[in-house]
Design an enzyme around this catalytic site. Structure first.
Site, PDB file in Angstrom:
ATOM      1  CG  HIS A 263      -0.250   0.361   2.475  1.00 17.32           C
ATOM      2  ND1 HIS A 263      -0.042  -0.397   3.349  1.00 17.32           N
ATOM      3  CD2 HIS A 263      -0.217   1.713   3.061  1.00 17.32           C
ATOM      4  CE1 HIS A 263       0.226   0.258   4.520  1.00 17.32           C
ATOM      5  NE2 HIS A 263       0.283   1.331   4.398  1.00 17.32           N
TER       6      HIS A 263
ATOM      7  CG  ASP B 197       0.028  -3.860   2.904  1.00 19.59           C
ATOM      8  OD1 ASP B 197       0.196  -3.278   1.882  1.00 19.59           O
ATOM      9  OD2 ASP B 197      -0.280  -3.089   4.024  1.00 19.59           O
TER      10      ASP B 197
ATOM     11  N   GLY C 126       3.529   6.868   7.734  1.00 19.85           N
ATOM     12  CA  GLY C 126       4.800   7.111   7.365  1.00 19.85           C
ATOM     13  C   GLY C 126       5.567   6.065   8.057  1.00 19.85           C
TER      14      GLY C 126
ATOM     15  CB  SER D 151       3.151   2.314   6.020  1.00 21.13           C
ATOM     16  OG  SER D 151       1.712   1.925   6.900  1.00 21.13           O
TER      17      SER D 151
END
Length: 199
Positions: free
Chosen positions: A52, A86, A156, A158
């Site tokens: 993502h 993800d 941020g 992630s």
């Protein structure tokens, strides 16, 4: 980290662990703005992040850029992007990178101290600490595909590392749910990296 350490020694150890993690945590950028974090996974230019995070750059943004801890800005090529878990793997043309030490997420237990590093709100290399709320792995009672930790993540973080108290990366921070940080176990990220290496 020794359980008998003094508070001063413990603080010093944590600071050293955080310093090492910051060296192996990169910033992903697109269209001249930060879109998330990534982890240098091996010395051959491979970087793991969240799928993502790459989507956050948008289709028109082209190839993502990677900013290293030393300030170098490198163009990255996307090798794999698995939205189901993800995770994504990108490669930069550099072979002198400070790779993260990778831990065994299956050995992580509830109650262990963990750290996260990322670049939330433009803060480069921000560090937060917490404890594992529920582990993931074959022996975890929850059967959850994620590591859940009491960590204060923000946009941020992630794609950045969740690491144990020795600085070994045990997960890739991916989201916040129910007030807890969720990370994809290093076992899953490592398998995706190995598939990229085998091509």
């Amino acid at each position: 980290m020794d359980a008998t350490e003094t508070p001063q020694a413990l603080a010093s150890d944590l600071a050293a662990v955080a310093r090492g993690l910051r060296q192996s945590t990169v910033e992903l950028r697109a269209m001249e703005r930060a879109i998330g974090s990534g982890i240098i996974w091996g010395g051959e230019g491979l970087i793991v992040t969240c799928a993502h995070v790459l989507r956050g750059g948008g289709r028109a943004s082209g190839a993502p850029m990677v900013r290293l801890a030393d300030g170098r800005l490198l163009r990255a090529a996307v090798l794999a992007c698995d939205r189901r878990v993800d995770l994504a793997v990108v490669r930069v043309d550099a072979h002198d990178l400070p790779a993260a030490s990778i831990g065994d997420s299956d050995r992580l237990r509830a109650g262990e101290l963990v750290l996260a590093v990322g670049h939330p709100w433009g803060l480069i290399g921000a560090v937060v600490t917490g404890v594992v709320y529920a582990a993931s792995g074959p022996e975890a009672p929850t059967g959850s595909p994620w590591i859940r930790a009491d960590l204060r993540l923000a946009p941020g973080h992630s794609g950045g590392p969740m690491a144990d108290a020795r600085g070994r990366v045990v997960g890739v921070n991916t989201m916040i749910a129910g007030g807890l940080a969720l990370a994809v176990p290093s076992r899953v990220a490592g398998a995706l990296v190995e598939r990229c290496r085998a091509r």
